[in-house]
Design an enzyme around this catalytic site. Structure first.
Site, PDB file in Angstrom:
ATOM      1  N   HIS A 265       0.880  -1.190   0.000  1.00 44.51           N
ATOM      2  CA  HIS A 265       0.000   0.000   0.000  1.00 44.51           C
ATOM      3  C   HIS A 265       0.910   1.231   0.000  1.00 44.51           C
ATOM      4  CE1 HIS A 265      -3.476   2.347   0.558  1.00 44.51           C
ATOM      5  NE2 HIS A 265      -3.848   2.012   1.779  1.00 44.51           N
ATOM      6  N   HIS A 306      -0.894  -1.481 -11.038  1.00 44.17           N
ATOM      7  CA  HIS A 306      -1.870  -1.017 -10.049  1.00 44.17           C
ATOM      8  C   HIS A 306      -3.070  -1.947 -10.058  1.00 44.17           C
ATOM      9  CE1 HIS A 306      -4.583   1.608  -7.801  1.00 44.17           C
ATOM     10  NE2 HIS A 306      -3.469   2.142  -7.336  1.00 44.17           N
ATOM     11  N   ASP A 364       3.567   6.294  -7.332  1.00 39.35           N
ATOM     12  CA  ASP A 364       4.703   6.156  -6.409  1.00 39.35           C
ATOM     13  C   ASP A 364       6.042   6.203  -7.119  1.00 39.35           C
ATOM     14  OD1 ASP A 364       3.201   6.006  -4.151  1.00 39.35           O
ATOM     15  OD2 ASP A 364       2.944   3.853  -4.266  1.00 39.35           O
TER      16      ASP A 364
HETATM   17  N1  CMC Z   1       6.562  -6.138 -11.903  1.00 38.98           N
HETATM   18  C1  CMC Z   1       6.512  -7.290 -12.608  1.00 38.98           C
HETATM   19  N2  CMC Z   1       5.396  -7.980 -12.852  1.00 38.98           N
HETATM   20  C2  CMC Z   1       4.254  -7.502 -12.337  1.00 38.98           C
HETATM   21  C3  CMC Z   1       4.215  -6.309 -11.588  1.00 38.98           C
HETATM   22  C4  CMC Z   1       5.428  -5.612 -11.385  1.00 38.98           C
HETATM   23  N3  CMC Z   1       5.431  -4.476 -10.694  1.00 38.98           N
HETATM   24  N4  CMC Z   1       2.944  -6.056 -11.196  1.00 38.98           N
HETATM   25  C5  CMC Z   1       2.202  -7.054 -11.680  1.00 38.98           C
HETATM   26  N5  CMC Z   1       2.989  -7.936 -12.376  1.00 38.98           N
HETATM   27  C6  CMC Z   1       2.541  -9.117 -13.112  1.00 38.98           C
HETATM   28  C7  CMC Z   1       2.227 -10.266 -12.164  1.00 38.98           C
HETATM   29  O1  CMC Z   1       3.358 -11.111 -11.997  1.00 38.98           O
HETATM   30  C8  CMC Z   1       1.095 -10.956 -12.873  1.00 38.98           C
HETATM   31  O2  CMC Z   1       1.637 -11.731 -13.911  1.00 38.98           O
HETATM   32  P1  CMC Z   1       0.903 -13.125 -14.355  1.00 38.98           P
HETATM   33  O3  CMC Z   1      -0.460 -12.726 -14.830  1.00 38.98           O
HETATM   34  O4  CMC Z   1       1.782 -13.642 -15.454  1.00 38.98           O
HETATM   35  O5  CMC Z   1       0.871 -13.988 -13.126  1.00 38.98           O
HETATM   36  C9  CMC Z   1       0.319  -9.816 -13.545  1.00 38.98           C
HETATM   37  O6  CMC Z   1       1.298  -8.768 -13.731  1.00 38.98           O
HETATM   38  C10 CMC Z   1      -0.831  -9.284 -12.717  1.00 38.98           C
HETATM   39  O7  CMC Z   1      -0.357  -9.036 -11.395  1.00 38.98           O
HETATM   40  P2  CMC Z   1      -1.286  -9.059 -10.104  1.00 38.98           P
HETATM   41  O8  CMC Z   1      -0.426  -9.147  -8.886  1.00 38.98           O
HETATM   42  O9  CMC Z   1      -2.377 -10.069 -10.292  1.00 38.98           O
HETATM   43  O10 CMC Z   1      -1.940  -7.635 -10.210  1.00 38.98           O
HETATM   44  P3  CMC Z   1      -2.644  -6.865  -9.031  1.00 38.98           P
HETATM   45  O11 CMC Z   1      -3.602  -5.959  -9.695  1.00 38.98           O
HETATM   46  O12 CMC Z   1      -3.181  -7.765  -7.996  1.00 38.98           O
HETATM   47  O13 CMC Z   1      -1.423  -6.075  -8.354  1.00 38.98           O
HETATM   48  C11 CMC Z   1       0.032  -4.383  -7.634  1.00 38.98           C
HETATM   49  C12 CMC Z   1      -1.268  -4.719  -8.373  1.00 38.98           C
HETATM   50  C13 CMC Z   1       0.134  -2.860  -7.492  1.00 38.98           C
HETATM   51  C14 CMC Z   1       0.011  -4.993  -6.206  1.00 38.98           C
HETATM   52  C15 CMC Z   1       1.232  -4.936  -8.449  1.00 38.98           C
HETATM   53  O14 CMC Z   1       1.213  -4.424  -9.749  1.00 38.98           O
HETATM   54  C16 CMC Z   1       2.567  -4.696  -7.769  1.00 38.98           C
HETATM   55  O15 CMC Z   1       2.979  -5.468  -6.908  1.00 38.98           O
HETATM   56  N6  CMC Z   1       3.249  -3.554  -8.136  1.00 38.98           N
HETATM   57  C17 CMC Z   1       4.478  -3.179  -7.476  1.00 38.98           C
HETATM   58  C18 CMC Z   1       4.156  -2.491  -6.157  1.00 38.98           C
HETATM   59  C19 CMC Z   1       3.668  -1.073  -6.337  1.00 38.98           C
HETATM   60  O16 CMC Z   1       4.245  -0.283  -7.077  1.00 38.98           O
HETATM   61  N7  CMC Z   1       2.581  -0.743  -5.608  1.00 38.98           N
HETATM   62  C20 CMC Z   1       2.055   0.642  -5.583  1.00 38.98           C
HETATM   63  C21 CMC Z   1       0.678   0.749  -6.123  1.00 38.98           C
HETATM   64  S1  CMC Z   1       0.214   2.473  -6.293  1.00 38.98           S
HETATM   65  C22 CMC Z   1      -0.057   2.998  -4.656  1.00 38.98           C
HETATM   66  C23 CMC Z   1      -1.476   2.925  -4.194  1.00 38.98           C
HETATM   67  O17 CMC Z   1      -2.387   3.356  -4.920  1.00 38.98           O
HETATM   68  O18 CMC Z   1      -1.666   2.451  -3.024  1.00 38.98           O
END
Ligand code: CMC
Length: 429
Positions: A265, A306, A364
């Protein structure tokens, strides 16, 4: 209300008609409250498909990359408004006229100082304590100072608590930093904005007459504005849940700060900057990109992707612009961290893995670059997020408490533990 309904065939053969509620914007919502009476619960870990409240404050359309505060696009507010006005808007629902604005700003600025006794709390912490740890404790401790206005059912008490939180949290945030570096606390200047004051309380010294540059003040104001609210995210839902029991607003906001601390988060901006530093040099980017794509490696490119925004993060667009302005002003284009950030942004925007998965730089990514360039240590990044989000938290808390049909938040569960069994004496186990 709507005349639309959804029909659900239950395992016991009965059919249940559920009302479908229509929002002013966004997806229709199926009202499942009748399910409980029919003998069922819903199961939705992570609340992926669950609306837990009705709200008029913030709207997000992740597909369109749209973020609206009380209907106003975030881009317009970041460009034409300021944090104090946005605070008024989020709290009250409408933009203020000139008199309302001036009265509100005067009220907020009148509450920026913290009680002198509060200074004593800081001395109890180690100098190397994480500022978020201090922040949670000190904001929670505000509850101990305002017994005169903690009746949550009194709208005037709620208003003054909201003012106190919005005004004092920036002062407390800067105090957390000053304590960690052993510098004297700086008092706020009530003729100046919250953004100006925050920078001044962070960096000025009794020994000089440093004043923040207007470009830095604008960038800070934008960071505050862009982070002010984001619908029912984890920390906001935490504030609502804590507040639903009738807990006082200072305690509820402290619980929101605790939730925000997590790296999934608010902690992501800190993690992103640490990652940029770990990469260290443009030549190492391919190695990190390869790791991000490798399914057997848990590494992710922090600052990318995101949960809600799947085309772009509208906040990131605005932050990117500010990042360039700030780095230009500070002459930091050759800064290794910024060079890595720029190259990473370029590669990730072109790389098929990131393009196909719609992993764009998020807010971020750029806010971390700006804060780092200004000289703010990474462990303060989430503190700044908390400072800004306090406005959203108090607005959402106030909306919830003002709702006559408010209920304590109490989710149910899918129990998968042992069935009933008899206690066995320890000697027989
Ligand atoms: N780097 C590499 N691969 C990624 C990333 C990343 N940053 N984010 C998602 N993926 C891949 C993930 O491995 C998955 O691949 P596959 O479908 O082949 O298994 C696919 O993309 C979808 O990922 P997910 O985890 O199902 O997506 P989500 O919507 O649940 O996660 C997230 C969103 C923000 C948690 C994730 O993108 C992430 O961990 N990002 C890095 C952390 C980050 O920057 N967070 C800040 C968010 S903005 C602040 C806020 O609004 O609070």
């Amino acid at each position: 209300m709507s005349d639309k309904t959804a029909k659900l065939s239950l395992p016991n053969g009965e059919e249940l008609e559920l009302t479908v509620l229509s929002p002013t914007m966004g997806k229709d919502v199926i009202d499942v409250r009748a399910l409980g009476k029919a003998g069922y619960f819903t199961y939705d870990p992570g609340y992926v498909s669950t609306g837990a409240c009705e709200s008029k404050i913030t709207f997000i359309d992740g597909g369109k990359g749209q973020l609206l505060y009380r209907g106003y696009p975030i881009e317009q507010l970041a460009d034409q408004s300021n944090f104090e006005e946005v605070a008024y808007l989020l709290l009250n629902g409408e933009l203020p006229n000139k008199e309302e604005y001036e009265a509100f700003v005067a009220k907020i600025h009148n509450h920026t100082m913290v009680h002198q006794q509060m200074m004593n709390f800081f001395n109890g912490f180690r100098r190397d304590a994480h500022p978020m740890a201090i922040m949670i404790a000190v904001v929670g401790a505000l509850s101990a100072f305002y017994h005169d206005s903690l009746d949550i059912n009194d709208p005037q008490h709620r208003e003054i608590s909201a003012m106190r939180l919005i005004a004092k949290v920036p002062t407390i945030a800067a105090m957390c930093y000053r304590y960690s570096v052993g510098h004297p606390f700086v008092y706020p200047n009530n003729d100046k904005s919250l953004a100006w004051n925050f920078l001044n309380m962070m960096f000025s010294q009794p020994t000089n007459d440093w004043e923040p540059d207007p470009i830095l003040v604008k960038a800070m104001d934008r960071i505050f504005t862009l982070h002010a609210d984001h619908e029912q995210n984890a920390s906001t839902s935490t504030v609502r849940l804590a507040g639903s029991s009738g807990a006082n607003p200072f305690a509820a906001i402290a619980s929101g700060i605790a939730c925000l601390w997590g790296p999934a988060h608010g902690g992501a901006n800190e993690a992103c900057l640490n990652m940029l530093r770990e990469i260290g040099d443009v030549s190492r980017i391919p190695e990190f990109i390869a790791r991000a794509k490798d399914k057997s490696d848990p590494f992710r490119l922090m600052g990318f992707g995101h949960r809600v925004y799947k085309n772009f993060d509208p906040r990131a667009k605005v932050m990117r612009e500010s990042a360039y302005e700030v780095l230009e002003l500070l002459g930091k284009h050759d800064d290794p961290t910024f060079k890595v950030a720029l190259e990473l942004e370029k590669i990730a925007l072109e790389d098929p893995y990131f393009v196909e998965k719609k992993l764009y730089p998020n807010v971020d990514f750029y806010s971390g670059v700006i804060l780092d360039a200004i000289g703010i240590p990474t462990n303060m990044f989430t503190v700044i997020f908390a400072l800004a989000r306090t406005v959203g938290w108090v607005s959402q808390w106030n909306e919830m408490i003002g709702e006559p049909s408010r209920k304590i938040g109490r989710p149910r569960q899918l129990y998968t533990g042992a069935t009933e069994r008899d206690y066995v004496e320890i000697s027989k186990r």
